[in-house]
Design a protein around this motif. Structure first.
Motif, PDB file in Angstrom:
ATOM      1  N   ARG A  53       0.812  -1.224   0.000  1.00 16.44           N
ATOM      2  CA  ARG A  53       0.000   0.000   0.000  1.00 16.44           C
ATOM      3  C   ARG A  53       0.842   1.270   0.000  1.00 16.44           C
ATOM      4  O   ARG A  53       0.329   2.351  -0.252  1.00 16.44           O
ATOM      5  N   ASN A  54       2.113   1.143   0.335  1.00 17.90           N
ATOM      6  CA  ASN A  54       3.007   2.304   0.383  1.00 17.90           C
ATOM      7  C   ASN A  54       3.561   2.549  -1.014  1.00 17.90           C
ATOM      8  O   ASN A  54       4.646   2.087  -1.351  1.00 17.90           O
ATOM      9  N   ILE A  55       2.799   3.269  -1.790  1.00 17.11           N
ATOM     10  CA  ILE A  55       3.114   3.447  -3.194  1.00 17.11           C
ATOM     11  C   ILE A  55       3.883   4.745  -3.415  1.00 17.11           C
ATOM     12  O   ILE A  55       3.497   5.805  -2.926  1.00 17.11           O
ATOM     13  N   VAL A  56       4.971   4.624  -4.149  1.00 19.59           N
ATOM     14  CA  VAL A  56       5.693   5.784  -4.648  1.00 19.59           C
ATOM     15  C   VAL A  56       5.410   5.811  -6.140  1.00 19.59           C
ATOM     16  O   VAL A  56       5.593   4.808  -6.825  1.00 19.59           O
ATOM     17  N   SER A  57       4.920   6.935  -6.625  1.00 21.31           N
ATOM     18  CA  SER A  57       4.600   7.030  -8.046  1.00 21.31           C
ATOM     19  C   SER A  57       5.328   8.208  -8.669  1.00 21.31           C
ATOM     20  O   SER A  57       5.885   9.061  -7.970  1.00 21.31           O
ATOM     21  N   VAL A  58       5.340   8.228  -9.981  1.00 23.91           N
ATOM     22  CA  VAL A  58       5.912   9.328 -10.748  1.00 23.91           C
ATOM     23  C   VAL A  58       4.846   9.799 -11.726  1.00 23.91           C
ATOM     24  O   VAL A  58       3.823   9.135 -11.912  1.00 23.91           O
ATOM     25  N   SER A  59       5.101  10.940 -12.347  1.00 23.99           N
ATOM     26  CA  SER A  59       4.196  11.409 -13.397  1.00 23.99           C
ATOM     27  C   SER A  59       4.919  11.302 -14.731  1.00 23.99           C
ATOM     28  O   SER A  59       6.142  11.141 -14.788  1.00 23.99           O
ATOM     29  N   SER A  60       4.173  11.416 -15.803  1.00 18.78           N
ATOM     30  CA  SER A  60       4.784  11.308 -17.126  1.00 18.78           C
ATOM     31  C   SER A  60       5.715  12.487 -17.410  1.00 18.78           C
ATOM     32  O   SER A  60       6.528  12.422 -18.334  1.00 18.78           O
ATOM     33  N   SER A  61       5.638  13.530 -16.591  1.00 18.76           N
ATOM     34  CA  SER A  61       6.532  14.680 -16.782  1.00 18.76           C
ATOM     35  C   SER A  61       7.870  14.513 -16.051  1.00 18.76           C
ATOM     36  O   SER A  61       8.784  15.309 -16.259  1.00 18.76           O
ATOM     37  N   ASN A  62       8.002  13.489 -15.205  1.00 18.54           N
ATOM     38  CA  ASN A  62       9.285  13.238 -14.547  1.00 18.54           C
ATOM     39  C   ASN A  62      10.335  12.868 -15.588  1.00 18.54           C
ATOM     40  O   ASN A  62      10.027  12.178 -16.559  1.00 18.54           O
ATOM     41  N   SER A  63      11.558  13.283 -15.357  1.00 22.32           N
ATOM     42  CA  SER A  63      12.645  12.933 -16.277  1.00 22.32           C
ATOM     43  C   SER A  63      13.080  11.487 -16.037  1.00 22.32           C
ATOM     44  O   SER A  63      12.837  10.912 -14.971  1.00 22.32           O
ATOM     45  N   ILE A  64      13.746  10.928 -17.028  1.00 24.40           N
ATOM     46  CA  ILE A  64      14.279   9.577 -16.898  1.00 24.40           C
ATOM     47  C   ILE A  64      15.279   9.528 -15.744  1.00 24.40           C
ATOM     48  O   ILE A  64      15.306   8.561 -14.979  1.00 24.40           O
ATOM     49  N   LYS A  65      16.065  10.568 -15.596  1.00 23.60           N
ATOM     50  CA  LYS A  65      17.036  10.629 -14.497  1.00 23.60           C
ATOM     51  C   LYS A  65      16.325  10.582 -13.150  1.00 23.60           C
ATOM     52  O   LYS A  65      16.740   9.853 -12.245  1.00 23.60           O
ATOM     53  N   GLU A  66      15.239  11.335 -12.995  1.00 15.58           N
ATOM     54  CA  GLU A  66      14.487  11.340 -11.730  1.00 15.58           C
ATOM     55  C   GLU A  66      13.918   9.956 -11.429  1.00 15.58           C
ATOM     56  O   GLU A  66      13.981   9.482 -10.293  1.00 15.58           O
ATOM     57  N   ALA A  80      15.056   7.065 -12.548  1.00  8.58           N
ATOM     58  CA  ALA A  80      16.180   6.174 -12.239  1.00  8.58           C
ATOM     59  C   ALA A  80      16.670   6.400 -10.808  1.00  8.58           C
ATOM     60  O   ALA A  80      16.996   5.441 -10.100  1.00  8.58           O
ATOM     61  N   GLU A  81      16.727   7.651 -10.383  1.00  6.39           N
ATOM     62  CA  GLU A  81      17.170   7.955  -9.012  1.00  6.39           C
ATOM     63  C   GLU A  81      16.225   7.353  -7.979  1.00  6.39           C
ATOM     64  O   GLU A  81      16.660   6.808  -6.966  1.00  6.39           O
ATOM     65  N   ILE A  82      14.920   7.425  -8.235  1.00  2.00           N
ATOM     66  CA  ILE A  82      13.936   6.847  -7.303  1.00  2.00           C
ATOM     67  C   ILE A  82      14.091   5.328  -7.264  1.00  2.00           C
ATOM     68  O   ILE A  82      14.134   4.722  -6.191  1.00  2.00           O
ATOM     69  N   LEU A  83      14.176   4.716  -8.445  1.00  2.00           N
ATOM     70  CA  LEU A  83      14.315   3.256  -8.494  1.00  2.00           C
ATOM     71  C   LEU A  83      15.587   2.804  -7.781  1.00  2.00           C
ATOM     72  O   LEU A  83      15.578   1.814  -7.049  1.00  2.00           O
ATOM     73  N   ALA A  84      16.663   3.544  -7.966  1.00  2.00           N
ATOM     74  CA  ALA A  84      17.941   3.165  -7.349  1.00  2.00           C
ATOM     75  C   ALA A  84      17.947   3.412  -5.842  1.00  2.00           C
ATOM     76  O   ALA A  84      18.403   2.571  -5.070  1.00  2.00           O
ATOM     77  N   SER A  85      17.425   4.544  -5.413  1.00  2.00           N
ATOM     78  CA  SER A  85      17.500   4.889  -3.992  1.00  2.00           C
ATOM     79  C   SER A  85      16.490   4.116  -3.146  1.00  2.00           C
ATOM     80  O   SER A  85      16.770   3.785  -1.999  1.00  2.00           O
ATOM     81  N   LYS A  86      15.344   3.826  -3.685  1.00  2.00           N
ATOM     82  CA  LYS A  86      14.304   3.110  -2.938  1.00  2.00           C
ATOM     83  C   LYS A  86      14.377   1.603  -3.138  1.00  2.00           C
ATOM     84  O   LYS A  86      13.651   0.862  -2.514  1.00  2.00           O
ATOM     85  N   GLU A  87      15.250   1.172  -4.064  1.00  2.00           N
ATOM     86  CA  GLU A  87      15.393  -0.241  -4.398  1.00  2.00           C
ATOM     87  C   GLU A  87      14.084  -0.852  -4.885  1.00  2.00           C
ATOM     88  O   GLU A  87      13.772  -2.007  -4.614  1.00  2.00           O
ATOM     89  N   PHE A  88      13.303  -0.042  -5.617  1.00  2.00           N
ATOM     90  CA  PHE A  88      12.097  -0.537  -6.277  1.00  2.00           C
ATOM     91  C   PHE A  88      12.484  -1.083  -7.633  1.00  2.00           C
ATOM     92  O   PHE A  88      13.552  -0.782  -8.166  1.00  2.00           O
ATOM     93  N   HIS A  89      11.585  -1.835  -8.221  1.00  2.00           N
ATOM     94  CA  HIS A  89      11.793  -2.342  -9.568  1.00  2.00           C
ATOM     95  C   HIS A  89      10.717  -1.849 -10.524  1.00  2.00           C
ATOM     96  O   HIS A  89      10.794  -2.109 -11.722  1.00  2.00           O
TER      97      HIS A  89
END
Length: 130
Positions: free
Chosen positions: A79-92, A94-103
């Motif tokens: 239930r603890n969802i981290v989401s992005v919007s379509s306006s987020n950059s690829i770098k942003e 990638a940083e979220i996926l790397a720092s939060k260890e999400f896939h």
């Protein structure tokens, strides 16, 4: 990002979820209520419930059916969802996926699920750059 997104509803069965994972060769499925995302289910979440040897790939495994009947998607989903919007950059992203260890991250625009971006999506994008 990947569109359209394969989704589940909280009242769908875990057997349905397993079928969607296997049939579509995916590892993450957003759980929605209408267009709003309320959770995320991963294939790993299902594997944690299963006592069966997944290497056998036995669709008729009664152990899975019994375990799946003891739980529902709402109990198993994150239930603890981290989401992005379509306006987020690829770098942003990638940083979220790397720092939060999400896939995988759901892509949400105007409070509605519009896509999903996974580590595989990022790798494919990077490969296209070479």
């Amino acid at each position: 990002m990947t569109t359209p997104v394969i989704t589940l509803k909280k009242h769908d069965s875990l057997e349905t979820a397993e079928h969607l994972f296997k049939a579509n060769h995916i590892r993450h499925i957003p759980v929605v209520d209408g267009n709003a995302i309320i959770g995320m289910l991963s294939y790993t979440d299902l594997l944690r419930l299963s006592f069966a040897d997944v290497a056998l790939n036995d669709d008729d495994n009664m152990s899975d059916v019994m375990v799946y009947s003891m739980f529902n998607i709402e109990q198993v989903m994150n239930r603890n969802i981290v989401s992005v919007s379509s306006s987020n950059s690829i770098k942003e992203v990638a940083e979220i996926l790397a720092s939060k260890e999400f896939h995988a991250l759901p892509v949400v625009d105007n409070n509605a699920l519009t896509g999903i971006v996974t580590t595989t999506d990022l790798i494919k994008y990077l490969l296209l750059q070479f």
